[in-house]
Design a protein around this motif. Sequence first.
Motif, PDB file in Angstrom:
ATOM      1  N   UNK A   1       0.833  -1.206   0.000  1.00  0.00           N
ATOM      2  CA  UNK A   1       0.000   0.000   0.000  1.00  0.00           C
ATOM      3  C   UNK A   1       0.863   1.248   0.000  1.00  0.00           C
ATOM      4  N   UNK A   2       2.060   1.153   0.540  1.00  0.00           N
ATOM      5  CA  UNK A   2       2.955   2.303   0.663  1.00  0.00           C
ATOM      6  C   UNK A   2       4.289   1.973   0.010  1.00  0.00           C
ATOM      7  N   UNK A   3       4.686   2.775  -0.980  1.00  0.00           N
ATOM      8  CA  UNK A   3       5.991   2.603  -1.619  1.00  0.00           C
ATOM      9  C   UNK A   3       7.027   3.553  -1.031  1.00  0.00           C
ATOM     10  N   UNK A   4       6.587   4.465  -0.190  1.00  0.00           N
ATOM     11  CA  UNK A   4       7.485   5.415   0.469  1.00  0.00           C
ATOM     12  C   UNK A   4       6.839   5.836   1.787  1.00  0.00           C
ATOM     13  N   UNK A   5       7.580   6.590   2.591  1.00  0.00           N
ATOM     14  CA  UNK A   5       7.017   7.100   3.841  1.00  0.00           C
ATOM     15  C   UNK A   5       6.714   6.029   4.863  1.00  0.00           C
ATOM     16  N   UNK A   6       7.464   4.913   4.825  1.00  0.00           N
ATOM     17  CA  UNK A   6       7.157   3.810   5.744  1.00  0.00           C
ATOM     18  C   UNK A   6       7.384   4.190   7.204  1.00  0.00           C
ATOM     19  N   UNK A   7       8.371   5.033   7.461  1.00  0.00           N
ATOM     20  CA  UNK A   7       8.597   5.472   8.842  1.00  0.00           C
ATOM     21  C   UNK A   7       7.397   6.264   9.349  1.00  0.00           C
ATOM     22  N   UNK A   8       6.830   7.089   8.489  1.00  0.00           N
ATOM     23  CA  UNK A   8       5.642   7.848   8.875  1.00  0.00           C
ATOM     24  C   UNK A   8       4.439   6.956   9.098  1.00  0.00           C
ATOM     25  N   UNK A   9       4.300   5.919   8.264  1.00  0.00           N
ATOM     26  CA  UNK A   9       3.198   4.963   8.450  1.00  0.00           C
ATOM     27  C   UNK A   9       3.324   4.269   9.800  1.00  0.00           C
ATOM     28  N   UNK A  10       4.555   3.860  10.157  1.00  0.00           N
ATOM     29  CA  UNK A  10       4.741   3.225  11.462  1.00  0.00           C
ATOM     30  C   UNK A  10       4.422   4.190  12.601  1.00  0.00           C
ATOM     31  N   UNK A  11       4.902   5.436  12.485  1.00  0.00           N
ATOM     32  CA  UNK A  11       4.687   6.405  13.559  1.00  0.00           C
ATOM     33  C   UNK A  11       3.198   6.661  13.773  1.00  0.00           C
ATOM     34  N   UNK A  12       2.443   6.821  12.687  1.00  0.00           N
ATOM     35  CA  UNK A  12       1.008   7.069  12.837  1.00  0.00           C
ATOM     36  C   UNK A  12       0.279   5.823  13.323  1.00  0.00           C
ATOM     37  N   UNK A  13       0.731   4.650  12.905  1.00  0.00           N
ATOM     38  CA  UNK A  13       0.133   3.403  13.413  1.00  0.00           C
ATOM     39  C   UNK A  13       0.366   3.287  14.910  1.00  0.00           C
ATOM     40  N   UNK A  14       1.578   3.627  15.350  1.00  0.00           N
ATOM     41  CA  UNK A  14       1.886   3.568  16.781  1.00  0.00           C
ATOM     42  C   UNK A  14       1.059   4.583  17.564  1.00  0.00           C
ATOM     43  N   UNK A  15       0.982   5.819  17.069  1.00  0.00           N
ATOM     44  CA  UNK A  15       0.184   6.842  17.757  1.00  0.00           C
ATOM     45  C   UNK A  15      -1.275   6.410  17.867  1.00  0.00           C
ATOM     46  N   UNK A  16      -1.799   5.888  16.766  1.00  0.00           N
ATOM     47  CA  UNK A  16      -3.202   5.464  16.747  1.00  0.00           C
ATOM     48  C   UNK A  16      -3.438   4.342  17.759  1.00  0.00           C
ATOM     49  N   UNK A  17      -2.585   3.323  17.718  1.00  0.00           N
ATOM     50  CA  UNK A  17      -2.742   2.185  18.628  1.00  0.00           C
ATOM     51  C   UNK A  17      -2.545   2.601  20.079  1.00  0.00           C
ATOM     52  N   UNK A  18      -1.539   3.430  20.349  1.00  0.00           N
ATOM     53  CA  UNK A  18      -1.275   3.852  21.725  1.00  0.00           C
ATOM     54  C   UNK A  18      -2.451   4.626  22.305  1.00  0.00           C
ATOM     55  N   UNK A  19      -3.074   5.474  21.503  1.00  0.00           N
ATOM     56  CA  UNK A  19      -4.239   6.210  21.986  1.00  0.00           C
ATOM     57  C   UNK A  19      -5.350   5.277  22.426  1.00  0.00           C
ATOM     58  N   UNK A  20      -5.628   4.260  21.597  1.00  0.00           N
ATOM     59  CA  UNK A  20      -6.678   3.294  21.938  1.00  0.00           C
ATOM     60  C   UNK A  20      -6.312   2.511  23.200  1.00  0.00           C
ATOM     61  N   UNK A  21      -5.089   2.048  23.271  1.00  0.00           N
ATOM     62  CA  UNK A  21      -4.667   1.229  24.409  1.00  0.00           C
ATOM     63  C   UNK A  21      -4.727   2.004  25.719  1.00  0.00           C
ATOM     64  N   UNK A  22      -4.249   3.233  25.735  1.00  0.00           N
ATOM     65  CA  UNK A  22      -4.260   3.988  26.985  1.00  0.00           C
ATOM     66  C   UNK A  22      -5.675   4.385  27.391  1.00  0.00           C
ATOM     67  N   UNK A  23      -6.518   4.715  26.419  1.00  0.00           N
ATOM     68  CA  UNK A  23      -7.922   4.971  26.764  1.00  0.00           C
ATOM     69  C   UNK A  23      -8.537   3.721  27.377  1.00  0.00           C
ATOM     70  N   UNK A  24      -8.297   2.562  26.747  1.00  0.00           N
ATOM     71  CA  UNK A  24      -8.896   1.324  27.228  1.00  0.00           C
ATOM     72  C   UNK A  24      -8.368   0.867  28.570  1.00  0.00           C
TER      73      UNK A  24
END
Length: 365
Positions: A200-223
């Motif tokens: 899905x991503x041919x570039x910007x993989x570091x950014x994809x990981x960072x946003x995936x981590x931010x998204x997941x961390x928000x859910x986990x800490x809320x939960x």
Amino acid sequence: MRSPALRHVLTHLITPLLMCLGMGLAYMGAFVTPTPHHLPVAVVGEGPRAKVFAQTVKDQAGDHLDVRTVPTRSRAVDLLRARDIDGAYVPRAKAPELLVASAGSDMGATAVEKVFTPVAARQGLPLKVTDVAEPTPHDPTGQGLFFLLVALSIGSYASVAAIGAAGATLPMRVRGLLALGVSAVVGVIGLLLAGPVFHLASHGLAGVWAMSWLYSAGILFVGVGLHTFLKRWTTLAMMVLFVMLNFTSSGGLFRPDLQNGFFGTLHAFWNGAGFVEGVRGLLYFGNDGLARGIWTLVVWLLAGLAVTAVAAGYERMSTPSRRAHAAGAAPTSAAPAVSGGRNEVARAARAEQAAEEETEESVAV
């Protein structure tokens, strides 16, 4: 009800039945009848003739479209790549052209094409469609980011049950560190799915990981924070927040312009929309929308940290009172001591069973 076992089962059935109702209302309300609501489009041209044409299109479409005029084709392309409009019609005597950006929304591009194809047909002319921002060939509909969002969400909210229920005896700081570590792993999984697995991503993989981590961390800490107060009802709360309201407002399948005002409003600040629009901006639109998406995810993470901090404070205040109660009820003879020990073992067994049931229920759902 005389049977404790039957009462226990019926109590556990409340959650899936409420989820059935909630999922039906949310998904069918958001996806069943996609209709343009003030879909922003443009007509390319200057002078009275272009303005009259644009007004005619607006009058025929009513509230479905917001029509503006732009002076040049290049300006229309800039607006499409900035995601300020969903389509632009270029009137020409022989070959009118429709500009779209399907990477922003395949459904939005299709809706615009349905609007302007009859306009060209009334003039007896074929309509040329030009896509100025196409998704990757491995994701021709551009909906792969939505399914990536689904995978990240499941990994995150299912982990809440494991940390909150199975790890309930651990100090909150340990559970917080576990949430941080799990979210980093979920981010790596998201990176692998978006990159080498499905391309899905041919570039910007570091950014994809960072946003995936931010998204997941928000859910986990809320939960993890909510679990202190809601216990086994945390699963239902997580499903409402991060499935029913989240997937439907993310813009991954339908842009908010094709949904009713409720989901369109949620799209402006919900975390799933922040992830999808942020990654879209990174991959397809020259980072336009990336900063807004990141800030949305950061705000959700801060909210999760705040909920967890409140839960930690509550647990610190409640622990001494439980210890004092236990000390006041200490056995004064051997027989009561044995009885108290048995009761303690029974309570521990029930707590372990409840934690296991909650984890299984959350993962199964």
